[in-house]
Design a protein around this motif. Structure first.
Motif, PDB file in Angstrom:
ATOM      1  N   TYR A  47       8.662 -26.843 -13.847  1.00  0.00           N
ATOM      2  CA  TYR A  47       9.956 -26.883 -14.530  1.00  0.00           C
ATOM      3  C   TYR A  47      11.049 -26.329 -13.623  1.00  0.00           C
ATOM      4  CZ  TYR A  47       7.097 -27.121 -18.793  1.00  0.00           C
ATOM      5  OH  TYR A  47       6.193 -27.472 -19.748  1.00  0.00           O
ATOM      6  N   SER A  48      12.248 -26.875 -13.752  1.00  0.00           N
ATOM      7  CA  SER A  48      13.439 -26.271 -13.161  1.00  0.00           C
ATOM      8  C   SER A  48      13.922 -25.203 -14.126  1.00  0.00           C
ATOM      9  CB  SER A  48      14.533 -27.319 -12.970  1.00  0.00           C
ATOM     10  OG  SER A  48      15.770 -26.689 -12.722  1.00  0.00           O
ATOM     11  N   THR A  49      14.182 -23.991 -13.642  1.00  0.00           N
ATOM     12  CA  THR A  49      14.667 -22.943 -14.537  1.00  0.00           C
ATOM     13  C   THR A  49      16.161 -23.085 -14.821  1.00  0.00           C
ATOM     14  OG1 THR A  49      14.996 -21.426 -12.692  1.00  0.00           O
ATOM     15  CG2 THR A  49      12.872 -21.314 -13.847  1.00  0.00           C
ATOM     16  N   ALA A  50      16.834 -23.982 -14.093  1.00  0.00           N
ATOM     17  CA  ALA A  50      18.264 -24.210 -14.352  1.00  0.00           C
ATOM     18  C   ALA A  50      18.478 -24.859 -15.717  1.00  0.00           C
ATOM     19  CB  ALA A  50      18.865 -25.077 -13.252  1.00  0.00           C
ATOM     20  N   ASN A  51      17.577 -25.794 -16.088  1.00  0.00           N
ATOM     21  CA  ASN A  51      17.734 -26.490 -17.364  1.00  0.00           C
ATOM     22  C   ASN A  51      16.427 -26.588 -18.157  1.00  0.00           C
ATOM     23  OD1 ASN A  51      16.249 -28.369 -15.954  1.00  0.00           O
ATOM     24  ND2 ASN A  51      17.939 -29.827 -15.745  1.00  0.00           N
ATOM     25  N   TRP A  52      15.347 -26.040 -17.626  1.00  0.00           N
ATOM     26  CA  TRP A  52      14.019 -26.020 -18.231  1.00  0.00           C
ATOM     27  C   TRP A  52      13.445 -27.419 -18.455  1.00  0.00           C
ATOM     28  CZ3 TRP A  52      11.681 -21.817 -17.272  1.00  0.00           C
ATOM     29  CH2 TRP A  52      12.393 -20.631 -17.216  1.00  0.00           C
ATOM     30  N   GLU A  53      13.863 -28.346 -17.629  1.00  0.00           N
ATOM     31  CA  GLU A  53      13.308 -29.702 -17.668  1.00  0.00           C
ATOM     32  C   GLU A  53      12.193 -29.818 -16.639  1.00  0.00           C
ATOM     33  OE1 GLU A  53      14.118 -32.274 -19.723  1.00  0.00           O
ATOM     34  OE2 GLU A  53      15.416 -30.866 -20.782  1.00  0.00           O
ATOM     35  N   PRO A  54      11.139 -30.603 -16.936  1.00  0.00           N
ATOM     36  CA  PRO A  54      10.097 -30.842 -15.932  1.00  0.00           C
ATOM     37  C   PRO A  54      10.681 -31.592 -14.727  1.00  0.00           C
ATOM     38  CG  PRO A  54       9.352 -31.502 -18.122  1.00  0.00           C
ATOM     39  CD  PRO A  54      10.810 -31.208 -18.221  1.00  0.00           C
ATOM     40  N   VAL A  55      10.323 -31.145 -13.518  1.00  0.00           N
ATOM     41  CA  VAL A  55      10.820 -31.800 -12.298  1.00  0.00           C
ATOM     42  C   VAL A  55       9.690 -32.424 -11.485  1.00  0.00           C
ATOM     43  CG1 VAL A  55      12.914 -30.426 -12.100  1.00  0.00           C
ATOM     44  CG2 VAL A  55      10.813 -29.633 -10.990  1.00  0.00           C
ATOM     45  N   ASP A  56       8.457 -32.022 -11.725  1.00  0.00           N
ATOM     46  CA  ASP A  56       7.328 -32.587 -10.992  1.00  0.00           C
ATOM     47  C   ASP A  56       6.045 -32.238 -11.722  1.00  0.00           C
ATOM     48  OD1 ASP A  56       6.003 -33.986  -9.011  1.00  0.00           O
ATOM     49  OD2 ASP A  56       6.654 -32.697  -7.375  1.00  0.00           O
ATOM     50  N   ASN A  57       4.970 -32.955 -11.390  1.00  0.00           N
ATOM     51  CA  ASN A  57       3.678 -32.655 -11.983  1.00  0.00           C
ATOM     52  C   ASN A  57       2.576 -33.042 -11.011  1.00  0.00           C
ATOM     53  OD1 ASN A  57       2.525 -35.436 -12.699  1.00  0.00           O
ATOM     54  ND2 ASN A  57       4.571 -35.508 -13.569  1.00  0.00           N
ATOM     55  N   PHE A  58       1.405 -32.502 -11.253  1.00  0.00           N
ATOM     56  CA  PHE A  58       0.231 -32.777 -10.437  1.00  0.00           C
ATOM     57  C   PHE A  58      -0.976 -32.716 -11.356  1.00  0.00           C
ATOM     58  CE2 PHE A  58      -3.487 -31.170  -8.256  1.00  0.00           C
ATOM     59  CZ  PHE A  58      -3.602 -32.079  -7.214  1.00  0.00           C
ATOM     60  N   ARG A  59      -1.980 -33.513 -11.085  1.00  0.00           N
ATOM     61  CA  ARG A  59      -3.203 -33.459 -11.877  1.00  0.00           C
ATOM     62  C   ARG A  59      -4.406 -33.522 -10.956  1.00  0.00           C
ATOM     63  NH1 ARG A  59      -4.553 -32.910 -16.637  1.00  0.00           N
ATOM     64  NH2 ARG A  59      -2.499 -33.354 -17.450  1.00  0.00           N
ATOM     65  N   HIS A  60      -5.275 -32.498 -11.075  1.00  0.00           N
ATOM     66  CA  HIS A  60      -6.559 -32.536 -10.373  1.00  0.00           C
ATOM     67  C   HIS A  60      -7.472 -33.416 -11.211  1.00  0.00           C
ATOM     68  CE1 HIS A  60     -10.414 -31.401  -8.730  1.00  0.00           C
ATOM     69  NE2 HIS A  60      -9.773 -30.836  -7.709  1.00  0.00           N
ATOM     70  N   PRO A  61      -8.184 -34.347 -10.598  1.00  0.00           N
ATOM     71  CA  PRO A  61      -8.965 -35.300 -11.395  1.00  0.00           C
ATOM     72  C   PRO A  61     -10.176 -34.722 -12.110  1.00  0.00           C
ATOM     73  CG  PRO A  61      -9.348 -35.642  -9.055  1.00  0.00           C
ATOM     74  CD  PRO A  61      -8.250 -34.619  -9.161  1.00  0.00           C
ATOM     75  N   SER A  62     -10.673 -33.552 -11.661  1.00  0.00           N
ATOM     76  CA  SER A  62     -11.939 -33.116 -12.246  1.00  0.00           C
ATOM     77  C   SER A  62     -12.111 -31.607 -12.404  1.00  0.00           C
ATOM     78  CB  SER A  62     -13.099 -33.649 -11.392  1.00  0.00           C
ATOM     79  OG  SER A  62     -13.017 -33.123 -10.082  1.00  0.00           O
ATOM     80  N   SER A  63     -11.051 -30.815 -12.277  1.00  0.00           N
ATOM     81  CA  SER A  63     -11.233 -29.371 -12.362  1.00  0.00           C
ATOM     82  C   SER A  63     -10.049 -28.698 -13.042  1.00  0.00           C
ATOM     83  CB  SER A  63     -11.399 -28.777 -10.958  1.00  0.00           C
ATOM     84  OG  SER A  63     -11.659 -27.389 -11.048  1.00  0.00           O
ATOM     85  N   LYS A  64     -10.332 -27.587 -13.719  1.00  0.00           N
ATOM     86  CA  LYS A  64      -9.272 -26.809 -14.345  1.00  0.00           C
ATOM     87  C   LYS A  64      -8.490 -26.030 -13.288  1.00  0.00           C
ATOM     88  CE  LYS A  64     -12.713 -23.345 -15.473  1.00  0.00           C
ATOM     89  NZ  LYS A  64     -13.460 -22.735 -16.546  1.00  0.00           N
ATOM     90  N   VAL A  65      -7.248 -25.694 -13.615  1.00  0.00           N
ATOM     91  CA  VAL A  65      -6.391 -24.895 -12.744  1.00  0.00           C
ATOM     92  C   VAL A  65      -6.517 -23.442 -13.160  1.00  0.00           C
ATOM     93  CG1 VAL A  65      -4.011 -24.458 -12.027  1.00  0.00           C
ATOM     94  CG2 VAL A  65      -4.793 -26.809 -12.369  1.00  0.00           C
ATOM     95  N   LEU A  66      -6.879 -22.578 -12.189  1.00  0.00           N
ATOM     96  CA  LEU A  66      -7.076 -21.160 -12.489  1.00  0.00           C
ATOM     97  C   LEU A  66      -6.001 -20.263 -11.899  1.00  0.00           C
ATOM     98  CD1 LEU A  66     -10.935 -20.760 -11.931  1.00  0.00           C
ATOM     99  CD2 LEU A  66      -9.690 -21.078 -14.084  1.00  0.00           C
TER     100      LEU A  66
END
Length: 141
Positions: free
Chosen positions: A49-68
């Motif tokens: 998220y951009s903290t200027a307006n709290w809108e999502p600006v980018d994303n990423f997805r790992h195909p097979s594992s949780k993010v820790l």
């Protein structure tokens, strides 16, 4: 440390962010300059998220594992290290095209922290700690 005044006016009302993929979150991390907030989830997603307006600006997805774990580079302020449960570390740059850098360790990436100059990344994986000088490269540890 100053206490948070919970009796504040509506100007301090909580800001609820659009979590468009609707998954349970596992980790949150502000960038060093607080320009971005990264939110990682148990299904491998990271929404930035951009903290200027709290809108999502980018994303990423790992195909097979949780993010820790998540850690922002203090110098390259738009570079984020993503630590995964399967031992992967992915370095991404906000709104950049191209393939992110990947390293793999034997054990879940529980914690990470960049050094103040951005040229070292400490990594806690399983019951081990590793310090990488420079940008992690694609390799098995």
């Amino acid at each position: 440390m100053e206490a948070l005044d919970t009796r504040s006016t509506a100007a301090r009302a909580p800001q609820f962010l659009d979590q468009s993929y609707g998954k349970p979150l596992s980790v949150l991390e502000f960038s060093e300059d607080c320009e971005f907030l990264a939110a990682g989830d148990y299904t491998g997603g990271v929404l930035i998220y951009s903290t200027a307006n709290w809108e999502p600006v980018d994303n990423f997805r790992h195909p097979s594992s949780k993010v820790l774990s998540l850690s922002w580079d203090p110098i390259k302020k738009d570079r984020l290290a993503i630590g995964c449960g399967n031992g992967d570390i992915i370095l991404v740059q906000v709104n950049a095209k191209g393939k992110p850098a990947l390293s793999h360790y034997h054990g879940p990436i529980n914690l990470m922290a960049f050094g103040a100059s951005g040229d070292q990344l400490s990594i806690a994986f399983g019951d081990n700690v590793s310090v990488v000088n420079g940008q992690p490269q694609h390799r098995e540890q």
